[in-house]
Write a protein that holds these residues in place. Sequence first.
Motif, PDB file in Angstrom:
ATOM      1  N   ARG A  49       0.827  -1.212   0.000  1.00 28.85           N
ATOM      2  CA  ARG A  49       0.000   0.000   0.000  1.00 28.85           C
ATOM      3  C   ARG A  49       0.863   1.265   0.000  1.00 28.85           C
ATOM      4  O   ARG A  49       0.431   2.314  -0.455  1.00 28.85           O
ATOM      5  N   PHE A  54      -1.292   4.531  -1.244  1.00 27.87           N
ATOM      6  CA  PHE A  54      -2.513   4.598  -0.432  1.00 27.87           C
ATOM      7  C   PHE A  54      -2.178   5.112   0.965  1.00 27.87           C
ATOM      8  O   PHE A  54      -2.994   5.708   1.635  1.00 27.87           O
ATOM      9  N   ARG A  77       1.019   4.297 -11.082  1.00 33.04           N
ATOM     10  CA  ARG A  77      -0.162   3.430 -11.074  1.00 33.04           C
ATOM     11  C   ARG A  77      -0.640   3.108 -12.484  1.00 33.04           C
ATOM     12  O   ARG A  77      -1.276   2.071 -12.701  1.00 33.04           O
ATOM     13  N   THR A  88     -12.550  -6.308  -2.277  1.00 32.53           N
ATOM     14  CA  THR A  88     -13.955  -5.912  -2.289  1.00 32.53           C
ATOM     15  C   THR A  88     -14.223  -5.232  -3.618  1.00 32.53           C
ATOM     16  O   THR A  88     -13.520  -4.299  -3.991  1.00 32.53           O
TER      17      THR A  88
ATOM     18  N   GLU B 101     -16.611   4.226   0.457  1.00 32.68           N
ATOM     19  CA  GLU B 101     -15.738   3.283  -0.254  1.00 32.68           C
ATOM     20  C   GLU B 101     -14.588   2.825   0.632  1.00 32.68           C
ATOM     21  O   GLU B 101     -14.117   1.691   0.530  1.00 32.68           O
ATOM     22  N   ARG B 104     -16.152   0.224   2.983  1.00 35.29           N
ATOM     23  CA  ARG B 104     -16.492  -1.032   2.306  1.00 35.29           C
ATOM     24  C   ARG B 104     -15.245  -1.739   1.783  1.00 35.29           C
ATOM     25  O   ARG B 104     -15.246  -2.947   1.610  1.00 35.29           O
ATOM     26  N   GLY B 105     -14.193  -0.966   1.522  1.00 37.18           N
ATOM     27  CA  GLY B 105     -12.954  -1.569   1.048  1.00 37.18           C
ATOM     28  C   GLY B 105     -12.777  -1.534  -0.459  1.00 37.18           C
ATOM     29  O   GLY B 105     -11.901  -2.198  -0.991  1.00 37.18           O
ATOM     30  N   THR B 106     -13.595  -0.740  -1.157  1.00 36.83           N
ATOM     31  CA  THR B 106     -13.441  -0.651  -2.610  1.00 36.83           C
ATOM     32  C   THR B 106     -12.475   0.459  -3.021  1.00 36.83           C
ATOM     33  O   THR B 106     -12.103   0.550  -4.182  1.00 36.83           O
ATOM     34  N   ASP B 108      -9.271   1.040  -2.345  1.00 37.17           N
ATOM     35  CA  ASP B 108      -7.956   0.611  -2.818  1.00 37.17           C
ATOM     36  C   ASP B 108      -8.004   0.248  -4.297  1.00 37.17           C
ATOM     37  O   ASP B 108      -7.128   0.607  -5.078  1.00 37.17           O
ATOM     38  N   LEU B 109      -9.044  -0.484  -4.640  1.00 35.88           N
ATOM     39  CA  LEU B 109      -9.171  -0.936  -6.016  1.00 35.88           C
ATOM     40  C   LEU B 109      -9.383   0.260  -6.948  1.00 35.88           C
ATOM     41  O   LEU B 109      -8.803   0.337  -8.037  1.00 35.88           O
ATOM     42  N   LEU B 110     -10.218   1.195  -6.512  1.00 35.53           N
ATOM     43  CA  LEU B 110     -10.486   2.386  -7.326  1.00 35.53           C
ATOM     44  C   LEU B 110      -9.209   3.195  -7.528  1.00 35.53           C
ATOM     45  O   LEU B 110      -8.883   3.606  -8.638  1.00 35.53           O
ATOM     46  N   LEU B 111      -8.467   3.405  -6.442  1.00 34.41           N
ATOM     47  CA  LEU B 111      -7.299   4.281  -6.519  1.00 34.41           C
ATOM     48  C   LEU B 111      -6.058   3.572  -7.042  1.00 34.41           C
ATOM     49  O   LEU B 111      -5.027   4.197  -7.235  1.00 34.41           O
ATOM     50  N   LEU B 264      -4.991   6.154   3.763  1.00 31.85           N
ATOM     51  CA  LEU B 264      -6.320   5.589   3.583  1.00 31.85           C
ATOM     52  C   LEU B 264      -6.449   4.293   4.364  1.00 31.85           C
ATOM     53  O   LEU B 264      -5.534   3.466   4.373  1.00 31.85           O
ATOM     54  N   ALA B 265      -7.597   4.155   5.007  1.00 27.08           N
ATOM     55  CA  ALA B 265      -7.844   2.942   5.779  1.00 27.08           C
ATOM     56  C   ALA B 265      -8.149   1.802   4.814  1.00 27.08           C
ATOM     57  O   ALA B 265      -8.522   2.017   3.666  1.00 27.08           O
ATOM     58  N   ARG B 266      -7.992   0.611   5.313  1.00 30.12           N
ATOM     59  CA  ARG B 266      -8.258  -0.535   4.461  1.00 30.12           C
ATOM     60  C   ARG B 266      -9.415  -1.323   5.030  1.00 30.12           C
ATOM     61  O   ARG B 266      -9.536  -1.487   6.224  1.00 30.12           O
TER      62      ARG B 266
END
Lengths: 320, 266
Positions: A49, A54, A77, A88, B101, B104-106, B108-111, B264-266
């Motif tokens: 991360r 992140f 990225r 998720t 997001e 919910r955990g989405t 990371d995938l978005l960013l 950002l939290a995971r």
Amino acid sequence: MPDAIIHTERLTKRYGHARGITDVDLEVRPGEVFGFLGPNGAGKTTTIRLLLDFIRPTSGRALLFGLDSRRDSRAVRRRIGYLPGELTLYDSLSGVELLTFFAHLRGLPSIDGGRRVAKRLDCDLTREIKALSHGNRQKLGLVQALMGDPELTIFDEPTLGLDPLVQAEFFKLVDELRAAGRTLFISSHNLPEIQRLCDRVGIIREGRLLAVESVSDLKRRAVRRLELRFAEPVTTERFASVPGVRELAIDGLHLSCVVTGSVDPILRAALELRVEDVISHEPSLEEIFLAFYGNGVSGGPPPDAVPTAGAPAEEVSHAA
Amino acid sequence: MLRSVFGKVIHDQWRIVLGWAAFAGIWPAMYVALYPSIGAIGELQRMLEQFPPALREFFASSSLDLSSPEGFLNMELFTFVAPLLVLAYTVVVCGGATAGEEERGTLDLLLANPIPRWRVVVEKSAAFVIGTIVIGVGMWVGAAVGAAAVGVDLDLGLVGQAIVSSLLLGFALGGLALALGALTGRRWLAAGVSLMVAIAGFFLNGLGALVDWLEPWRPISPFYHYISNDPLTNGLDPGNVLVLVAWAVVGGVIAVVAFERRDLAR
């Protein structure tokens, strides 16, 4: 080193007390499949991360493709595919919609690359994600990561929840990507998986990178506990001088020992008798750490103070 | 539709927003349609006139003139119901813009995609602005349909301005929710605190009209800027509009800065 794909310099992230990573120096070369091995909570995901910006390092820095992970995060990225550890997805979308969305965000002309991978993994892209099983979501996670044929793909625990057939297909996919010169970074707490997939492996524990080894070295030094059952009583003398054998214990028909490196010598010695059963325990990560690095984990607490995390010992039994 | 973060929000929300707009439109339609059949309106008016002026101020800053449909709408709709219909949308969606997001955990995938963080905030906010406007249009259409159905002579231009004022109130507190969500990563905390600020602001403005020592504090309440000028009678006041827009913009800027900087939290 300018031509490294991933290069970290004393990369450190602290959260409160126990978690985080300390002074991680990693070097991943172009075209290599790099394994990142460690028990859960060792700092694998934290490292990943940080690479993806992140979270931000407390100190140290990371370069990817020679670009700074923070300042040039977007450019970095753009060239990375990523499968998160705790995946998720957007429940309200279908697979096709998810890929379409991400293709637009990545500037890809189409989702054809994703469709190809999906076909390989037998991943149904038409169904809504909320209707998918855990394994199918994981497949979709792999599909979106590989869709743009990225130069570097980071997999955080990629095979978690995959059934063995899909896992085998994923292994083949990794071999193909390796052959195509793509760089892969695979985190796992599963040693056999890393040994099967990777060229080199970085071993992390309690936030510190213990060592970086080639997988062939790792195999040469691998330890495993072996148990043999014989049809007739055996004596200690017969096995005492077999190379690589330690902690030999014989109790009538039953032999147990720890083997370092190849199991060939002891199996040859055993096959002079009638063997009824062979049980081989894959070592847990803690056992590997102990065998490789003793207690001398720089500054860390002694291993017996650490709850045993990571892969449970796997047993393979062969009836003779 | 799924070409951008903005489009994704529209894709996810259009049904909910249209449904909410229809629901929000029922209220003005109902109040307008009921107005002519409230026979006792004169009775009610006389009763209200017995109220101390300060208490009448609490309901709306207008003179509570029930002899016109505008006055009736001011009391029944714009005092409480209209702002609530708008705030229920803006505060919830803005509170969850990034924090939803994240939880919910989405995220990371978005960013992991090559988009800057600020664009997530800005594009989502833009989509929420559209959604809020659609809800406002729903309310205006409701009022217009209600007026046409029973033949009430309603100044729809002023009704529009009063609705715009309630949308601006929604943006103001949406900005707060956006900022809190980006700062904390917790959507219900962000939405809940913003809603509490809205309710506190409602009472501060209302009670400020009754209590002398509260009076100077009324301008810190967004409700004061929403209703004190009585937009349904006088139209929008540029100064009040500016204050509400400033709330929204400051909230948005804080959200962008906080979200860009945070782990950002995971």
